[in-house]
Scaffold this motif. Structure first.
Motif, PDB file in Angstrom:
ATOM      1  N   HIS A 161       0.933  -1.264   0.050  1.00 46.57           N
ATOM      2  CA  HIS A 161      -0.025  -0.039  -0.072  1.00 46.57           C
ATOM      3  C   HIS A 161       0.924   1.166   0.272  1.00 46.57           C
ATOM      4  O   HIS A 161       0.989   2.209   1.007  1.00 46.57           O
TER       5      HIS A 161
ATOM      6  N   GLU B 190       0.230   7.443  -2.756  1.00 45.59           N
ATOM      7  CA  GLU B 190       0.256   7.967  -3.905  1.00 45.59           C
ATOM      8  C   GLU B 190       0.739   9.630  -3.771  1.00 45.59           C
ATOM      9  O   GLU B 190       1.022   9.971  -4.699  1.00 45.59           O
TER      10      GLU B 190
ATOM     11  N   GLY C 189      -5.263   5.994  -2.128  1.00 46.13           N
ATOM     12  CA  GLY C 189      -6.596   6.059  -2.858  1.00 46.13           C
ATOM     13  C   GLY C 189      -6.930   7.392  -3.033  1.00 46.13           C
ATOM     14  O   GLY C 189      -8.242   7.707  -2.700  1.00 46.13           O
TER      15      GLY C 189
ATOM     16  N   GLY D 105      -6.077   7.795 -10.577  1.00 43.98           N
ATOM     17  CA  GLY D 105      -6.003   7.162  -9.243  1.00 43.98           C
ATOM     18  C   GLY D 105      -5.839   5.807  -9.215  1.00 43.98           C
ATOM     19  O   GLY D 105      -6.466   5.134  -9.833  1.00 43.98           O
TER      20      GLY D 105
ATOM     21  N   LEU E 246      -7.034   3.271  -7.183  1.00 43.07           N
ATOM     22  CA  LEU E 246      -7.968   2.468  -6.734  1.00 43.07           C
ATOM     23  C   LEU E 246      -8.650   2.348  -8.302  1.00 43.07           C
ATOM     24  O   LEU E 246      -9.526   1.333  -8.168  1.00 43.07           O
TER      25      LEU E 246
END
Length: 211
Positions: free
Chosen positions: A48, A51, A62, A162, A164
């Motif tokens: 994870h 970003e 996300g 993005g 996600l």
């Protein structure tokens, strides 16, 4: 200097009724704590990856960015005109939920249990976005909402970026529904919510007249 810390879990509860659970890792009894040996355990460092980073220095996982470009918008006379938009990233405190239905035709069978199912395709992704626009040193919450309203006024799909969304092959969305809330006693915080639909361009291939 004013205290700029925010209790996001409390703000989401006040604005949207979303409760963030509190996990207690240690029992409340007065017994002696059990000791654990963590030697030899490797840490996953690329899990994870963030970003971006917020102005407070916290990682953002996300995020959703509206890509700038030329879009269509109705003017005051009801005529479509071009509108030049700059890149805009939704506030970091934004939660997303995804759902998608299948286009299935079911045929009943006489003298048998169940149905015959024919899957013709998938429906659009429906994305529920709930967020908080919060005053930052770069931009006030009011200015963030003004820019978001300009995107909401567009009469076309919006190209996005993005992690996600890319994982679900969503490269463009439309804003189907938009709503603003308010938090009592918090003038620098403006809650908002949106319903987004994925949009996929359909290329029409015309047959060659000479064939």
């Amino acid at each position: 200097m004013a205290d700029s810390r925010y209790n996001l879990s409390q703000l989401f509860k006040s604005a949207f009724g979303i409760n963030s659970p509190i996990f207690i890792t240690q029992p409340l009894s007065k017994e002696q704590k059990e000791t654990f040996d963590y030697r030899g355990i490797e840490m996953i460092t690329d899990y994870h990856k963030s970003e971006a980073t917020s102005w407070m220095g916290t990682p953002i996982i996300g995020l959703l960015k509206f890509k700038g470009g030329t879009y269509k918008r109705y003017n005051s006379r009801g005529v479509l005109e071009d509108r030049q938009m700059l890149d805009f990233t939704l506030p970091p405190a934004t939660l997303f939920s995804f759902r998608r239905a299948k286009n299935i035709t079911k045929t009943n069978l006489l003298g048998s249990n169940g149905t015959v199912k024919e899957i013709f395709g998938f429906d659009d992704w429906i994305i529920e976005a709930k967020g908080l626009a919060i005053d930052t040193p770069e931009m006030s919450a009011t200015d963030q909402i003004k820019i978001l309203e300009e995107w909401e006024n567009l009469a076309s799909s919006i190209e996005i970026k993005g992690g996600l969304f890319t994982n679900k092959n969503i490269n463009a969305i439309t804003i189907d529904d938009y709503r603003e809330e308010s938090v009592q006693g918090s003038p620098g915080i403006i809650p908002f919510s949106m319903t987004l639909s994925s949009d996929e361009s359909i290329v029409l291939i015309l047959p060659d007249v000479n064939d």
